[in-house]
Design a protein around this motif. Structure first.
Motif, mmCIF file in Angstrom:
data_model
loop_
_atom_site.group_PDB
_atom_site.id
_atom_site.type_symbol
_atom_site.label_atom_id
_atom_site.label_comp_id
_atom_site.label_asym_id
_atom_site.label_seq_id
_atom_site.Cartn_x
_atom_site.Cartn_y
_atom_site.Cartn_z
ATOM 1 N N ALA A 95 70.630 -32.178 12.112
ATOM 2 C CA ALA A 95 71.002 -31.159 12.953
ATOM 3 C C ALA A 95 71.413 -29.853 12.007
ATOM 4 O O ALA A 95 71.061 -28.840 11.970
ATOM 5 C CB ALA A 95 71.816 -31.347 14.153
ATOM 6 N N ALA A 96 72.535 -30.265 11.094
ATOM 7 C CA ALA A 96 72.931 -29.368 9.919
ATOM 8 C C ALA A 96 72.085 -28.796 9.110
ATOM 9 O O ALA A 96 71.784 -27.729 8.923
ATOM 10 C CB ALA A 96 74.167 -30.162 9.373
ATOM 11 N N MET A 98 68.522 -28.812 9.558
ATOM 12 C CA MET A 98 67.678 -27.839 10.371
ATOM 13 C C MET A 98 68.074 -26.729 10.430
ATOM 14 O O MET A 98 67.493 -25.414 10.388
ATOM 15 C CB MET A 98 67.184 -28.759 11.445
ATOM 16 C CG MET A 98 66.117 -28.184 12.338
ATOM 17 S SD MET A 98 64.516 -27.916 11.293
ATOM 18 C CE MET A 98 64.368 -29.865 10.760
ATOM 19 N N SER A 99 69.346 -26.393 10.655
ATOM 20 C CA SER A 99 70.079 -25.013 11.157
ATOM 21 C C SER A 99 70.237 -24.462 9.556
ATOM 22 O O SER A 99 69.861 -23.137 9.637
ATOM 23 C CB SER A 99 71.440 -25.434 11.465
ATOM 24 O OG SER A 99 71.512 -25.906 12.723
ATOM 25 N N ALA A 100 70.481 -25.120 8.428
ATOM 26 C CA ALA A 100 70.463 -24.528 7.005
ATOM 27 C C ALA A 100 68.863 -23.777 6.821
ATOM 28 O O ALA A 100 69.024 -22.928 6.080
ATOM 29 C CB ALA A 100 70.732 -25.605 6.281
ATOM 30 N N VAL A 102 67.362 -21.945 8.562
ATOM 31 C CA VAL A 102 67.089 -20.318 8.743
ATOM 32 C C VAL A 102 67.831 -19.521 7.326
ATOM 33 O O VAL A 102 67.424 -18.272 7.389
ATOM 34 C CB VAL A 102 68.034 -19.930 9.885
ATOM 35 C CG1 VAL A 102 67.517 -20.750 11.175
ATOM 36 C CG2 VAL A 102 69.472 -20.188 9.702
ATOM 37 N N ASP A 117 67.581 -33.371 4.838
ATOM 38 C CA ASP A 117 66.653 -33.848 6.037
ATOM 39 C C ASP A 117 66.093 -35.261 5.958
ATOM 40 O O ASP A 117 66.241 -36.219 6.797
ATOM 41 C CB ASP A 117 66.016 -32.818 6.477
ATOM 42 C CG ASP A 117 65.102 -33.365 7.906
ATOM 43 O OD1 ASP A 117 65.776 -33.405 9.027
ATOM 44 O OD2 ASP A 117 64.052 -33.419 7.788
ATOM 45 N N LEU A 175 62.395 -18.522 14.155
ATOM 46 C CA LEU A 175 64.003 -19.076 14.248
ATOM 47 C C LEU A 175 64.205 -19.807 15.407
ATOM 48 O O LEU A 175 65.147 -20.773 15.180
ATOM 49 C CB LEU A 175 64.544 -17.857 14.077
ATOM 50 C CG LEU A 175 64.622 -17.122 12.601
ATOM 51 C CD1 LEU A 175 65.398 -16.101 12.596
ATOM 52 C CD2 LEU A 175 64.954 -18.104 11.356
ATOM 53 N N LEU A 179 65.753 -23.472 15.331
ATOM 54 C CA LEU A 179 67.192 -23.601 16.273
ATOM 55 C C LEU A 179 67.014 -24.709 17.070
ATOM 56 O O LEU A 179 67.965 -25.597 17.436
ATOM 57 C CB LEU A 179 67.885 -22.517 16.384
ATOM 58 C CG LEU A 179 68.454 -21.600 15.153
ATOM 59 C CD1 LEU A 179 68.941 -20.306 15.747
ATOM 60 C CD2 LEU A 179 68.924 -22.328 14.286
ATOM 61 N N ASN A 181 64.867 -27.152 17.348
ATOM 62 C CA ASN A 181 64.705 -28.360 16.715
ATOM 63 C C ASN A 181 66.104 -28.940 16.251
ATOM 64 O O ASN A 181 66.508 -30.090 16.599
ATOM 65 C CB ASN A 181 63.747 -28.309 15.571
ATOM 66 C CG ASN A 181 63.597 -29.799 14.990
ATOM 67 O OD1 ASN A 181 63.482 -30.963 15.942
ATOM 68 N ND2 ASN A 181 62.890 -29.841 13.947
ATOM 69 N N ALA A 182 67.000 -28.074 15.910
ATOM 70 C CA ALA A 182 68.457 -28.509 15.344
ATOM 71 C C ALA A 182 69.142 -28.961 16.623
ATOM 72 O O ALA A 182 69.721 -29.842 16.716
ATOM 73 C CB ALA A 182 69.027 -27.364 14.811
ATOM 74 N N ALA A 183 69.050 -28.098 17.669
ATOM 75 C CA ALA A 183 69.705 -28.555 19.198
ATOM 76 C C ALA A 183 69.206 -29.808 19.451
ATOM 77 O O ALA A 183 70.036 -30.561 20.123
ATOM 78 C CB ALA A 183 69.453 -27.203 19.859
#
Length: 412
Positions: A95-96, A98-100, A102, A117, A175, A179, A181-183
């Motif tokens: 999750a972290a 994937m957020s990175a 962006v 990842d 984006l 996000l 996918n991160a969620a």
């Protein structure tokens, strides 16, 4: 005739107990997110970030190959510390990471983030295999078939959602996919807390870190499983190129191929997988899968020499047969992969199996595009013969594995 009520049939497909339904829900949520991201990730990095396609490919290849290193250690950690704990941690890291994405603005940043990842994905995948065994109790292969039905459905829904972002083709739309996918990773981790925190099996503490690598029948099966996995990129990579460049079939058949393959896997996976649970079932199913690919590949080869509508019909028929082969192959993998692994080391054994499969997938694009597309129709015949030969080893691997397992485990 015994009549089964629709509600009972749906309940069985949705899981036999609360723990199964929780893991199905977690996997479904995660795969919806994967479907959102995977279908549009390459477009984001090339069109929005502005990286050349070659650099994107190189970054993802480095990340994928590096990630292979984490499968067995991650599985061994899951055996010692409990699969839920390791899987939740891996999902948090994903999750972290994937957020990175962006914030990625260059090749080096993409390589680092993608590598983190993939390392977490490999460790989490091994822990997930061990978790399936604990949740599925004495019938993990059957539960895994049920689970795959919902996994496929989640990917389909996510892919449909990604289509809207691709159509919009804006940075904001992409984006949202990233996000989202991160969620999905974070939400999947939260759902897993509804499962019991399974303690390690009693003898897990005595399990050697590399025990799976000394199990020759299982190592052989992992290699063969990776080789048989060459059929997966056939649908996603080879067929779209083949249809557009080598046949007169209408271009809509590319979409039809994906739709039929997904629908067949969703509708038939549990029905077929429920009959493939023991080691002997798995060995025979592996052979059957190879024979089905031996039928589908020559059918695809014929499309290069057929008129437009005949070619379209052949492609549709071939992908249906190919999808049946995929279902038999995956069900064989569940039966043999879980059945040959000792209970106290399911994590590291599933890590080794994932290593074999991922290595095959990493090599597949280069092998398939050079051999199959390079040889044309003859290439499809070579591919079909190769997959049939690999599948033919299934019964021998099953017998070898059964001879080297303790009698109780072999019978189970």
């Amino acid at each position: 005739m015994i009549k089964v009520k629709p509600a009972g049939r749906i309940a069985r497909i949705a899981g036999a107990n609360r723990s199964e339904r929780v893991l199905i829900l977690a996997s479904f949520v995660n795969r919806v997110g994967n479907g959102l991201f995977n279908a549009a990730s390459a477009l984001y990095f090339t069109l929005v970030v502005g990286l050349p396609a070659a650099q994107v490919g190189a970054a993802l290849t480095i990340a994928g190959l590096t990630g292979l290193l984490a499968g067995i250690p991650g599985g061994h950690l899951a055996d010692r510390r409990g699969p839920r704990t390791v899987m939740v941690l891996a999902l948090g890291v994903q999750a972290a990471a994937m957020s990175a994405l962006v914030f990625v603005d260059g090749w080096a940043a993409l390589t680092v983030v993608a590598t983190v990842d993939q390392l977490a994905a490999a460790a989490g995948g091994a822990a997930w295999g061990a978790l399936v065994v604990r949740v599925g109790t004495d019938r993990p292969a059957l539960f895994r078939s049920r689970l795959r039905t919902y996994v496929n459905l989640g990917v389909i829904l996510g892919t449909v959602g990604s289509g809207f972002a691709v159509a919009a083709n804006t940075r904001t739309a992409y984006l949202v996919l990233i996000l989202g996918n991160a969620a999905s990773f974070a939400l999947c981790a939260l759902v897993l807390f509804l499962l019991p925190n399974y303690a390690p099996v009693e003898s897990a503490a005595r399990s050697r870190r590399w025990a799976a690598l000394t199990d020759r029948p299982f190592v052989a099966f992992a290699a063969l499983y990776g080789a048989m996995g060459l059929h997966y990129p056939t649908v996603s990579l080879l067929l779209p190129i083949w249809i557009s460049q080598h046949t007169d079939a209408p271009r809509w058949t590319v979409a039809a191929v994906f739709a039929l393959n997904a629908a067949a896997c969703v509708l038939l996976q549990t029905r077929i997988g429920s009959r493939i649970e023991t080691l002997r079932d798995g060995g025979r199913a592996f052979r059957t899968a190879g024979l089905l690919f031996l039928v589908s590949c020559p059918m695809i080869a014929l499309t290069a020499h057929a008129p437009v509508w005949v070619a379209a019909g052949l492609i549709i028929a071939a992908i249906f047969v190919h999808s049946l082969g995929e279902i038999w192959e995956s069900s064989a993998g569940f039966a043999l992969g879980f059945g040959l692994a000792p209970d106290h080391a399911q994590g590291q054994y599933q890590g080794l199996l994932g290593l074999g499969f991922s290595a095959g997938q990493a090599l597949a694009p280069a092998l398939l595009t050079t051999v199959v597309l390079g040889l044309g129709s003859a290439g499809w015949l070579v591919l079909g013969a190769f997959l049939a030969a690999v599948g033919a080893t299934g019964p021998a691997i099953e017998r070898w594995g059964a001879r080297t397992r303790p009698a109780v485990e072999a019978e189970a």
